[in-house]
Scaffold this motif. Sequence first.
Motif, PDB file in Angstrom:
ATOM      1  N   THR A  74      32.973  41.284  29.716  1.00  0.00           N
ATOM      2  CA  THR A  74      33.517  42.400  29.113  1.00  0.00           C
ATOM      3  C   THR A  74      33.179  43.610  29.858  1.00  0.00           C
ATOM      4  O   THR A  74      32.347  43.914  30.279  1.00  0.00           O
ATOM      5  CB  THR A  74      32.648  42.507  27.683  1.00  0.00           C
ATOM      6  OG1 THR A  74      33.029  41.289  27.110  1.00  0.00           O
ATOM      7  CG2 THR A  74      33.219  43.434  26.737  1.00  0.00           C
ATOM      8  N   ASN A  75      34.340  44.284  29.890  1.00  0.00           N
ATOM      9  CA  ASN A  75      34.550  45.716  30.394  1.00  0.00           C
ATOM     10  C   ASN A  75      34.446  45.643  32.057  1.00  0.00           C
ATOM     11  O   ASN A  75      33.852  46.648  32.509  1.00  0.00           O
ATOM     12  CB  ASN A  75      33.866  46.729  29.966  1.00  0.00           C
ATOM     13  CG  ASN A  75      34.110  47.080  28.259  1.00  0.00           C
ATOM     14  OD1 ASN A  75      35.461  47.039  28.192  1.00  0.00           O
ATOM     15  ND2 ASN A  75      33.173  47.261  27.449  1.00  0.00           N
ATOM     16  N   LYS A  76      34.657  44.411  32.752  1.00  0.00           N
ATOM     17  CA  LYS A  76      34.700  44.402  33.921  1.00  0.00           C
ATOM     18  C   LYS A  76      35.830  45.284  34.803  1.00  0.00           C
ATOM     19  O   LYS A  76      36.573  45.995  33.844  1.00  0.00           O
ATOM     20  CB  LYS A  76      35.224  43.133  34.510  1.00  0.00           C
ATOM     21  CG  LYS A  76      36.417  42.547  34.224  1.00  0.00           C
ATOM     22  CD  LYS A  76      36.653  41.176  34.263  1.00  0.00           C
ATOM     23  CE  LYS A  76      38.093  40.886  33.955  1.00  0.00           C
ATOM     24  NZ  LYS A  76      38.356  39.171  34.439  1.00  0.00           N
ATOM     25  N   LEU A  77      35.443  45.916  35.787  1.00  0.00           N
ATOM     26  CA  LEU A  77      36.428  46.747  36.386  1.00  0.00           C
ATOM     27  C   LEU A  77      37.762  45.909  36.594  1.00  0.00           C
ATOM     28  O   LEU A  77      37.922  44.695  36.788  1.00  0.00           O
ATOM     29  CB  LEU A  77      35.800  47.326  38.097  1.00  0.00           C
ATOM     30  CG  LEU A  77      34.801  48.048  37.903  1.00  0.00           C
ATOM     31  CD1 LEU A  77      34.275  48.327  39.368  1.00  0.00           C
ATOM     32  CD2 LEU A  77      34.833  49.446  37.073  1.00  0.00           C
ATOM     33  N   VAL A  78      38.630  46.724  36.668  1.00  0.00           N
ATOM     34  CA  VAL A  78      40.332  46.220  37.004  1.00  0.00           C
ATOM     35  C   VAL A  78      40.155  45.552  38.388  1.00  0.00           C
ATOM     36  O   VAL A  78      39.756  46.106  39.315  1.00  0.00           O
ATOM     37  CB  VAL A  78      41.241  47.446  36.854  1.00  0.00           C
ATOM     38  CG1 VAL A  78      42.576  46.757  37.254  1.00  0.00           C
ATOM     39  CG2 VAL A  78      41.144  47.916  35.490  1.00  0.00           C
ATOM     40  N   GLY A  79      40.798  44.302  38.501  1.00  0.00           N
ATOM     41  CA  GLY A  79      40.598  43.611  39.807  1.00  0.00           C
ATOM     42  C   GLY A  79      39.528  43.044  40.173  1.00  0.00           C
ATOM     43  O   GLY A  79      39.222  42.003  41.181  1.00  0.00           O
TER      44      GLY A  79
END
Length: 357
Positions: free
Chosen positions: A249-254
Amino acid sequence: MKGEKEPLIPDFTRRKSKKTRKPVLVIHGGAGIFDKSKSTPEQREMYKSALRAALLAGHKILSAGGSAMDAAVAAVTCMEDCPLFNCAKGAVFNVAGKNELEASIMLSCPPTHPHIPTTRRGFSATLLTRTRNPSHLVQQLYLRPDLAPHAFLSGSTAEVELGHQKLGLELMDPSYFYTEQRWREHRRGLGLPEEPFPRGYPEGMHKQEGKRNGSPLPPLDLMPTGTVGAVALDVDGCIAVVTSTGGKTNKLVGRIGDTPSMGSGFWAEEWNTSPQPLWIHRFLRRFNLYAKLKNRAVGVSGTGDGDYFIRQATCATLATRMKLLGESVQDAADDVVNHLQEDGGIGGVIALDKKGN
């Protein structure tokens, strides 16, 4: 509790012949923060029912003499289509409010197709945004080395150019993956109001989603960090591992996690415990008899905080402990999970050896 450790489906695979290998299927629904004190019996039964359906889908294939690969894909597909699990339909959102999916497949021994090299044992894909069933994508690309000679692909090359245009796999509008509870988790995690819903969210869907008999039934895995996975052993002694996830959840994009990272979040391997001369290995490989030399194998699927799995190459390390230290699959699994915890990681594995342990 004792009742929750019992098999979700009865053992229908007993055979009269002792010489016939008994197929086995093991699945997991992912790691996360589960608060049973705030759950209802109806919620828990929904999860058990979904897991039971996944087991039955894979079991149907194995009991008919089908391959471990097809059985594992069938089991994971059921969970990918269910919004309760952090994969495909129920995937979490990244920090930008988008879904980025990942999946992988690996076999202890390759299928006997002449066009698949004996060294080609796995395939994975990441940064998928439109593939309805990532497990289908990695299976089909694994079986087509002419289209995807690599072991790992990402984004539109994997899902559009190859998956959809070449293989005809179904693509969905990104809104298909939007679920109310995952969106609320995403917004709460960023300290933002839970509404409005993202653009493209089907109007009225959030009013019905996650409910049964008119009562809200949100997922039990609050702020999940896990995946779903299946490990299957077929009557031919092949072990297949399939893993699928929406990530953290809410990992950085990419961000790329352990699920598509071979050796970290998944692994399958077979080996011979008695060293043989190199010429014997080459002879058996040439005539498709190499499996006769192999007498140990393992398949592993992990779930949890993938960054720790990557740092420790958790799943491949489990196999290495079995191979070099002679540990049982249970002892090796306990050791790698303990090492995760010692470094502050949260997670677990399901693992299966060639004897069905």
